[in-house]
Design an enzyme around this catalytic site. Sequence first.
Site, PDB file in Angstrom:
ATOM      1  N   SER A   1      65.068  66.531  69.936  1.00  0.00           N
ATOM      2  CA  SER A   1      65.026  65.098  70.302  1.00  0.00           C
ATOM      3  C   SER A   1      63.783  64.456  70.162  1.00  0.00           C
ATOM      4  O   SER A   1      63.386  64.445  68.882  1.00  0.00           O
ATOM      5  CB  SER A   1      65.595  65.093  71.953  1.00  0.00           C
ATOM      6  OG  SER A   1      65.795  63.825  72.238  1.00  0.00           O
TER       7      SER A   1
ATOM      8  N   ARG B   1      67.369  56.953  84.649  1.00  0.00           N
ATOM      9  CA  ARG B   1      67.898  58.228  83.950  1.00  0.00           C
ATOM     10  C   ARG B   1      69.144  58.365  84.063  1.00  0.00           C
ATOM     11  O   ARG B   1      69.881  59.031  83.316  1.00  0.00           O
ATOM     12  CB  ARG B   1      67.150  59.120  85.276  1.00  0.00           C
ATOM     13  CG  ARG B   1      67.793  60.308  85.070  1.00  0.00           C
ATOM     14  CD  ARG B   1      66.990  61.100  83.833  1.00  0.00           C
ATOM     15  NE  ARG B   1      66.941  62.850  83.773  1.00  0.00           N
ATOM     16  CZ  ARG B   1      66.380  63.214  82.801  1.00  0.00           C
ATOM     17  NH1 ARG B   1      65.868  62.683  81.836  1.00  0.00           N
ATOM     18  NH2 ARG B   1      66.367  64.485  82.583  1.00  0.00           N
TER      19      ARG B   1
ATOM     20  N   ASP C   1      76.755  65.590  69.568  1.00  0.00           N
ATOM     21  CA  ASP C   1      75.792  64.484  69.934  1.00  0.00           C
ATOM     22  C   ASP C   1      76.262  63.375  69.911  1.00  0.00           C
ATOM     23  O   ASP C   1      76.644  62.836  68.715  1.00  0.00           O
ATOM     24  CB  ASP C   1      74.544  64.879  69.322  1.00  0.00           C
ATOM     25  CG  ASP C   1      73.178  64.329  69.669  1.00  0.00           C
ATOM     26  OD1 ASP C   1      73.333  63.151  70.771  1.00  0.00           O
ATOM     27  OD2 ASP C   1      72.283  64.940  69.428  1.00  0.00           O
TER      28      ASP C   1
ATOM     29  N   HIS D   1      74.226  65.800  73.444  1.00  0.00           N
ATOM     30  CA  HIS D   1      72.938  66.054  73.107  1.00  0.00           C
ATOM     31  C   HIS D   1      72.014  67.052  73.616  1.00  0.00           C
ATOM     32  O   HIS D   1      71.283  67.581  72.918  1.00  0.00           O
ATOM     33  CB  HIS D   1      72.269  64.608  73.435  1.00  0.00           C
ATOM     34  CG  HIS D   1      70.919  64.705  72.849  1.00  0.00           C
ATOM     35  ND1 HIS D   1      70.470  64.669  71.333  1.00  0.00           N
ATOM     36  CD2 HIS D   1      69.658  64.354  73.616  1.00  0.00           C
ATOM     37  CE1 HIS D   1      69.022  64.537  71.595  1.00  0.00           C
ATOM     38  NE2 HIS D   1      68.468  64.280  72.673  1.00  0.00           N
TER      39      HIS D   1
END
Length: 373
Positions: free
Chosen positions: A155, A224, A323, A353
């Site tokens: 990532s 988040r 992903d 992901h």
Amino acid sequence: MTITATALPKSGEEDGIVKYAGIGPLELEAGGFLPDVVLAYETWGQLNSDASNAVLVQHALTGSTHVARGATDEEGWWEQLVGPGATIDTNKFFVISINIVGGCYGSTGPSSAAPDGKPWGSRFPLVTLRDSTVAESRLADALGIDSWHAVLGGSMGGARALEWAVTFPERVERCAVISVGAYSTAEQIAFAQAQTLAIRQDPNFNHGDYYGGTAPEHGLALARRIAHITYRSALELDFRFGRQAQHQETPLAAAVLGERGRYQVESYLDHQGTKLVRRFDANSYIAITEALMSHDVTRGRGTLEAALSRTKAEFFVAAVDSDRLYFPAQSRELAAALPGDVSVHLIEAPIGHDGFLTEIGQLSAQLREAFFG
């Protein structure tokens, strides 16, 4: 310029313990300036006499430097990959992980003291991934590491690894770029903007100058939630939660909207938001997210092929097949533009992901054969 770093340990007694290095002032790509930068880092193993066994492992967006267990038994985030006898065998390799500039795990960031003694807050400058790479190169200098046996990450960590290979091609022998492409796409920037705006619109944000008062916890928790939806696949969310109510709560049995109960998936997102609020600074979330938005190895370097032609490293590119944040197609585009014949390895996982974290063990054999045999 004086650079100071904690002396390297002669044994594993300091493995997985945070250390700090002052790397001096840092002029930033966007025009800002940090007069006295400190980097927090952790190490595992021992650097050999010619410093040829150094491996840099880059953390993702809200990750820490704690890649693996060490002197303490606290679990790390890539335990499957790093440790004695693991793929990156710390009996053979010296592993280091560095907290990115702008972070809140010990490196200089918005909550750090500015020259006037007050937290940087709203005055903290824009830091790009390229800036963070320059900062990390100074720490490498201080530790006597002229080149890395390998740099790798997933990532944002993968984006940081790639930037290292392009910015300092003579210093990276091998580079593993996992679950990220050569640049942040418009969609990825859009998701990121929604997250940073959630924080900035929190009534307690105060333009970033909330230190000493109430932190913008609701905004950070919402950011988040938005991010976590992109980290997990639709299939995984359906399989785990479906349309089930949370315990005894009743989503469809409320006289008014404000009194309805939650679905299980809502409770799950609430939990993820609460967990991050306990360990992360909202300004750092913005700073690092905007650093990731800046990710583009072609900036000022021409076409993608031209930018990547600077590299001298052997590359290992991988993606998670499910992903939906960093699509495997971006990894294929990167691999196709790299010099030579570079394959794309696939992590097969329905999770999405976050498979680069939870299922990294699927790449152990391939990484060992390619880089660490």
